[in-house]
Design a protein around this motif. Structure first.
Motif, short mmCIF file in Angstrom:
data_model
loop_
_atom_site.label_atom_id
_atom_site.label_comp_id
_atom_site.label_asym_id
_atom_site.label_seq_id
_atom_site.Cartn_x
_atom_site.Cartn_y
_atom_site.Cartn_z
N SER A 17 0.76 -1.23 -0.13
CA SER A 17 0.07 0.07 0.05
C SER A 17 0.64 1.06 -0.01
O SER A 17 0.57 2.35 -0.71
CB SER A 17 -0.78 -0.03 1.22
N GLY A 18 1.95 1.20 0.84
CA GLY A 18 3.06 2.33 0.68
C GLY A 18 3.44 2.60 -0.54
O GLY A 18 3.91 3.69 -1.06
N GLY A 19 3.91 1.34 -1.15
CA GLY A 19 4.58 1.64 -2.30
C GLY A 19 3.72 2.07 -3.51
O GLY A 19 4.12 2.89 -4.47
N ILE A 20 2.60 1.71 -3.39
CA ILE A 20 1.43 2.21 -4.34
C ILE A 20 0.98 3.79 -4.29
O ILE A 20 1.21 4.58 -5.19
CB ILE A 20 0.02 1.42 -4.50
N ALA A 21 1.17 4.09 -2.94
CA ALA A 21 0.82 5.37 -2.87
C ALA A 21 2.26 6.41 -3.15
O ALA A 21 1.96 7.47 -3.59
CB ALA A 21 0.51 5.61 -1.25
N ILE A 29 3.51 7.00 4.58
CA ILE A 29 3.34 6.41 5.89
C ILE A 29 1.78 6.31 6.19
O ILE A 29 1.31 5.28 6.82
CB ILE A 29 3.76 7.51 7.16
N GLY A 30 0.79 7.35 5.63
CA GLY A 30 -0.39 6.99 5.85
C GLY A 30 -1.03 5.76 5.35
O GLY A 30 -1.73 5.00 6.11
N TYR A 31 -0.58 5.27 3.96
CA TYR A 31 -0.97 4.41 3.40
C TYR A 31 -0.38 2.91 3.97
O TYR A 31 -0.95 1.92 4.26
CB TYR A 31 -0.86 4.41 1.88
N PHE A 32 0.73 3.31 4.55
CA PHE A 32 1.57 1.97 5.29
C PHE A 32 0.60 1.65 6.32
O PHE A 32 0.34 0.56 6.51
CB PHE A 32 2.86 2.49 5.57
N GLY A 35 -2.46 0.17 5.48
CA GLY A 35 -2.29 -1.19 5.06
C GLY A 35 -2.40 -2.19 6.23
O GLY A 35 -2.81 -3.41 6.18
N ILE A 36 -1.72 -1.72 7.43
CA ILE A 36 -1.71 -2.53 8.69
C ILE A 36 -2.87 -2.87 9.18
O ILE A 36 -3.21 -3.95 9.70
CB ILE A 36 -0.84 -2.04 9.49
N ILE A 37 -3.76 -1.89 9.11
CA ILE A 37 -5.06 -2.11 9.47
C ILE A 37 -6.11 -2.60 8.56
O ILE A 37 -6.95 -3.81 8.96
CB ILE A 37 -5.74 -0.58 9.93
N LEU A 38 -5.95 -2.37 7.42
CA LEU A 38 -7.12 -2.60 6.43
C LEU A 38 -6.67 -3.72 5.46
O LEU A 38 -7.58 -4.46 4.82
CB LEU A 38 -7.95 -1.73 5.69
N GLY A 39 -5.18 -4.07 5.40
CA GLY A 39 -4.88 -5.06 4.63
C GLY A 39 -5.24 -4.81 3.08
O GLY A 39 -4.82 -3.64 2.52
N PRO A 40 -5.81 -5.61 2.38
CA PRO A 40 -5.94 -5.58 0.82
C PRO A 40 -6.84 -4.40 0.41
O PRO A 40 -6.55 -3.97 -0.52
CB PRO A 40 -6.41 -7.13 0.23
N ILE A 41 -7.75 -4.03 1.46
CA ILE A 41 -8.65 -3.10 1.26
C ILE A 41 -7.77 -1.66 1.03
O ILE A 41 -8.09 -0.78 0.39
CB ILE A 41 -9.75 -2.81 2.39
N ALA A 42 -6.70 -1.35 1.90
CA ALA A 42 -6.09 -0.38 1.82
C ALA A 42 -5.02 -0.09 0.57
O ALA A 42 -4.85 0.91 0.11
CB ALA A 42 -5.00 -0.33 2.98
N LEU A 44 -6.29 -1.51 -2.48
CA LEU A 44 -7.23 -1.16 -3.18
C LEU A 44 -7.48 0.38 -3.28
O LEU A 44 -7.81 1.04 -4.09
CB LEU A 44 -8.57 -2.02 -3.23
N ILE A 45 -7.61 1.04 -1.86
CA ILE A 45 -7.82 2.56 -1.83
C ILE A 45 -6.73 3.17 -2.38
O ILE A 45 -6.89 4.14 -3.09
CB ILE A 45 -7.82 2.72 -0.42
N ALA A 46 -5.34 2.92 -2.09
CA ALA A 46 -4.29 3.38 -2.66
C ALA A 46 -4.28 3.25 -4.15
O ALA A 46 -3.84 4.12 -4.83
CB ALA A 46 -3.07 2.54 -2.07
N PHE A 47 -4.67 2.26 -4.83
CA PHE A 47 -4.47 2.17 -6.01
C PHE A 47 -5.66 3.00 -6.83
O PHE A 47 -5.33 3.54 -8.13
CB PHE A 47 -4.70 0.71 -6.38
N LEU A 48 -6.86 3.16 -6.17
CA LEU A 48 -8.03 3.83 -6.77
C LEU A 48 -7.81 5.57 -6.58
O LEU A 48 -8.62 6.18 -7.11
CB LEU A 48 -9.37 3.26 -6.48
N ALA A 49 -6.98 5.70 -5.55
CA ALA A 49 -6.98 7.22 -5.03
C ALA A 49 -6.60 8.15 -6.01
O ALA A 49 -5.46 7.71 -7.03
CB ALA A 49 -5.80 7.17 -4.01
N ASN A 50 -7.29 9.13 -6.43
CA ASN A 50 -7.01 10.28 -7.51
C ASN A 50 -6.09 11.30 -6.81
O ASN A 50 -6.69 12.19 -5.91
CB ASN A 50 -8.15 10.56 -8.03
#
Length: 80
Positions: A17-21, A29-32, A35-42, A44-50
């Motif tokens: 998640s951090g790498g995608i962000a 750090i935010g997406y990292f 990612g710890i809390i939400l796992g694969p959902i984070a 996906l959020i990082a990938f779809l974030a505009n």
């Protein structure tokens, strides 16, 4: 369930998640942490974030998509 598996799972998805962000110009750090809390959902959020910020081709600073002249180096950003 073995907690070591959950720990590895959390670390892998937080790093991804951090790498995608990072590639999209977001908060690593935010997406990292997300990612710890939400796992694969984070991930996906990082990938779809505009992200509405781009980098100036001249100085490399983050700038908004709406500007026509870089506020840092005064380079024209008009597309030819």
């Amino acid at each position: 369930m073995d907690y070591r598996i959950l720990l590895v799972y959390a670390i892998v998805f937080s790093i991804l998640s951090g790498g995608i962000a990072h590639k999209k110009g977001g908060s690593v750090i935010g997406y990292f942490l997300l990612g710890i809390i939400l796992g694969p959902i984070a991930m996906l959020i990082a990938f779809l974030a505009n992200n509405d910020n781009n980098k100036c081709p001249n100085c490399g600073e983050k700038i908004s998509q709406e500007v026509e002249i870089c506020p840092n180096c005064s380079e024209s950003l008009a597309i030819n």
